[in-house]
Design an enzyme around this catalytic site. Structure first.
Site, PDB file in Angstrom:
ATOM      1  N   ARG A 101       0.796  -1.414  -0.072  1.00  0.00           N
ATOM      2  CA  ARG A 101      -0.029  -0.137  -0.010  1.00  0.00           C
ATOM      3  C   ARG A 101       0.704   1.395  -0.104  1.00  0.00           C
ATOM      4  O   ARG A 101       1.409   1.715   1.026  1.00  0.00           O
ATOM      5  CB  ARG A 101      -0.820  -0.014   1.244  1.00  0.00           C
ATOM      6  CG  ARG A 101      -1.807   1.219   1.369  1.00  0.00           C
ATOM      7  CD  ARG A 101      -2.906   1.190   0.209  1.00  0.00           C
ATOM      8  NE  ARG A 101      -3.722   0.033   0.262  1.00  0.00           N
ATOM      9  CZ  ARG A 101      -4.728  -0.326  -0.475  1.00  0.00           C
ATOM     10  NH1 ARG A 101      -4.863   0.564  -1.683  1.00  0.00           N
ATOM     11  NH2 ARG A 101      -5.429  -1.472  -0.550  1.00  0.00           N
ATOM     12  N   ARG A 105       1.957  -6.112  -9.760  1.00  0.00           N
ATOM     13  CA  ARG A 105       2.323  -5.522  -8.554  1.00  0.00           C
ATOM     14  C   ARG A 105       2.571  -6.702  -7.601  1.00  0.00           C
ATOM     15  O   ARG A 105       3.039  -6.048  -6.523  1.00  0.00           O
ATOM     16  CB  ARG A 105       1.275  -4.245  -8.066  1.00  0.00           C
ATOM     17  CG  ARG A 105      -0.253  -5.018  -7.798  1.00  0.00           C
ATOM     18  CD  ARG A 105      -0.812  -3.896  -7.289  1.00  0.00           C
ATOM     19  NE  ARG A 105      -2.463  -4.262  -6.928  1.00  0.00           N
ATOM     20  CZ  ARG A 105      -3.225  -3.537  -6.351  1.00  0.00           C
ATOM     21  NH1 ARG A 105      -2.898  -2.367  -5.643  1.00  0.00           N
ATOM     22  NH2 ARG A 105      -4.368  -4.044  -6.135  1.00  0.00           N
ATOM     23  N   HIS A 146       0.380   3.807 -10.508  1.00  0.00           N
ATOM     24  CA  HIS A 146      -0.888   4.265  -9.285  1.00  0.00           C
ATOM     25  C   HIS A 146       0.104   4.974  -8.183  1.00  0.00           C
ATOM     26  O   HIS A 146       0.247   4.431  -7.210  1.00  0.00           O
ATOM     27  CB  HIS A 146      -1.291   2.852  -8.897  1.00  0.00           C
ATOM     28  CG  HIS A 146      -2.568   3.088  -7.944  1.00  0.00           C
ATOM     29  ND1 HIS A 146      -2.624   3.802  -7.014  1.00  0.00           N
ATOM     30  CD2 HIS A 146      -3.784   2.385  -8.016  1.00  0.00           C
ATOM     31  CE1 HIS A 146      -3.873   3.634  -6.195  1.00  0.00           C
ATOM     32  NE2 HIS A 146      -4.633   2.789  -6.957  1.00  0.00           N
ATOM     33  N   ASP A 171     -12.798   8.814  -6.577  1.00  0.00           N
ATOM     34  CA  ASP A 171     -12.470   7.729  -7.433  1.00  0.00           C
ATOM     35  C   ASP A 171     -12.832   8.214  -8.770  1.00  0.00           C
ATOM     36  O   ASP A 171     -14.161   8.064  -9.028  1.00  0.00           O
ATOM     37  CB  ASP A 171     -12.907   6.393  -6.794  1.00  0.00           C
ATOM     38  CG  ASP A 171     -12.374   5.176  -7.517  1.00  0.00           C
ATOM     39  OD1 ASP A 171     -11.452   5.612  -8.498  1.00  0.00           O
ATOM     40  OD2 ASP A 171     -12.525   4.167  -7.184  1.00  0.00           O
ATOM     41  N   GLU A 220      -2.787   9.081 -10.939  1.00  0.00           N
ATOM     42  CA  GLU A 220      -2.351   7.830 -11.430  1.00  0.00           C
ATOM     43  C   GLU A 220      -1.928   7.981 -12.936  1.00  0.00           C
ATOM     44  O   GLU A 220      -3.347   8.822 -13.681  1.00  0.00           O
ATOM     45  CB  GLU A 220      -3.305   6.697 -11.138  1.00  0.00           C
ATOM     46  CG  GLU A 220      -3.478   6.476  -9.573  1.00  0.00           C
ATOM     47  CD  GLU A 220      -4.732   5.434  -9.245  1.00  0.00           C
ATOM     48  OE1 GLU A 220      -4.832   4.695 -10.154  1.00  0.00           O
ATOM     49  OE2 GLU A 220      -5.345   5.832  -8.271  1.00  0.00           O
TER      50      GLU A 220
END
Ligand code: BG6
Length: 273
Positions: free
Chosen positions: A58, A83, A148, A191, A248
Site C-alpha cells: 500500500r 504489482r 498508481h 475515485d 495515477e
C-alpha cells in the site's frame, strides 16, 4: 546501492548525493523517493503496509497491468498481477547526476493462469533531482495500465490537483464538485477517471508543489478513500488518508497494447518544486 530483505520482500536501497530511494522487487514498485532538495518524501508509503509475497504494497508507485481495476473474471486480482509478482533488476547505471534501474517481468506459471500470453514488461526508472519512470509493455494482446502513484501531502483537505482536464467518469455514486474547472480539491471519498487530461498536472498542498509531466497517458485517475473506507482497509491507519493523494498515470480508454500495437510505452516525470 544495497539489497535487503524486509519481512518477506527484497528491497533495493539507493543512497545518492542527490536523492534517497527504495524499490521493492515485488512489483518493481518505487516505495520512496526524496530528492535532497525536498524537505519530505515525495512518494507516500503506508506505515501499515504488508511486505508479504504476492500481496500488494500500500503506497509508493504500484504498477497496474495487464488490467486496471477489477478483472471481469472472478478471482483475478484487482489491478492485474504486475504489482504482486517478483521482477528482476536487469540493469543498473550509477552516475553523478542520475541512477538508472531497469526492471523486467516476463510470464510465469502464475501469470499464464491469469493471462495466457507471453509478454515482457519493463520499468526503466531514472532517478536524480527528478524521477522519470517509463513503462514498456511487449505483448500481442490487449492490456490497460496505470502507474498508481501515491503522493505525500501535508493534508488532503488543503490539497489541490490541477491539469486534470474537465471530462471525468466518477466511479462513485456520490459527487464531489471540482472547485475550479480542471482542478480539484478533496472533501470526501474520490475515485475518478479524467479522460482528457493536460500533459502536466500539479499537486499543491500549501507547502510544496509536485509536478507530473505525462507522455502517452490517456487518463489520469484521482483516488482517496477518505475516512470510512480507510478504516476498513487493514493496510491503512485510521487517519492516514489525510497524508496522501493518488494521481495515477493511465492508459485506459484504448488498449495500451494489442495485436496491432504489441509494443507500447508510457512515461511520467515527477518533480518536487
Ligand atoms: C484506484 C481505483 O486506482 O485504486 C479505486 O480507481 C481503488 O477504485 C484504488 O479502490 C485502490 O485499489 P487497491 O486494489 O490498491 O485497493
Amino acid at each position: 546501492m544495497s539489497k535487503i530483505v524486509y519481512d518477506e520482500l527484497p528491497l533495493i536501497i539507493i543512497k545518492h548525493n542527490l536523492f534517497d530511494a527504495i524499490f521493492s522487487l515485488q512489483g518493481a514498485q518505487l516505495l520512496h523517493w526524496q530528492p535532497k532538495s525536498a524537505r519530505s518524501p515525495v512518494i507516500w508509503l503506508s506505515q501499515n503496509s504488508l511486505f508479504k509475497k504476492g500481496k500488494a504494497i500500500r503506497g509508493g508507485i504500484p504498477i497496474c497491468w495487464p488490467w486496471f481495476g477489477n478483472s471481469n473474471q472472478k478471482d483475478h486480482p484487482a489491478h492485474g498481477f504486475a504489482r504482486n509478482e517478483l521482477w528482476q533488476l536487469t540493469k543498473t547505471v550509477i552516475k553523478d547526476d542520475i541512477v538508472s534501474c531497469t526492471f523486467m517481468l516476463t510470464e510465469n506459471e502464475v501469470t499464464l493462469s491469469l493471462f495466457p500470453h507471453e509478454f515482457k514488461l519493463y520499468l526503466i526508472a531514472e532517478l536524480g533531482e527528478k524521477c522519470k519512470l517509463t513503462l514498456r509493455a511487449e505483448v500481442n494482446f490487449e492490456s490497460t495500465v496505470a502507474l498508481h502513484s501515491y503522493f505525500e501531502v501535508t493534508s488532503i483537505q488543503s490539497t489541490l490537483v490541477s491539469g486534470l482536464g474537465e471530462i471525468y467518469c466518477d466511479k462513485l455514486a456520490t459527487e464531489n464538485i471540482p472547485q475550479k474547472i480542471g482542478s480539484m480539491t478533496f472533501d470526501q471519498e474520490v475515485d475518478r477517471i479524467y479522460q482528457q487530461p493536460e500533459l502536466v498536472q500539479t499537486v499543491m498542498d500549501g507547502q510544496r508543489s509536485i509536478r507530473l509531466s505525462q507522455h502517452n497517458v490517456t487518463d489520469i485517475v484521482t483516488w482517496n478513500p477518505w475516512i470510512d473506507k480507510a478504516k476498513k482497509m487493514a493496510d491503512l491507519t485510521g487517519d492516514s488518508y489525510q497524508q496522501f493523494v493518488c494521481v495515477e498515470s493511465a492508459h485506459l480508454q484504448h488498449s495500451f497494447t494489442s495485436f496491432n500495437k504489441p509494443i507500447n510505452e508510457l512515461q511520467v516525470i515527477i518533480e518536487s518544486l
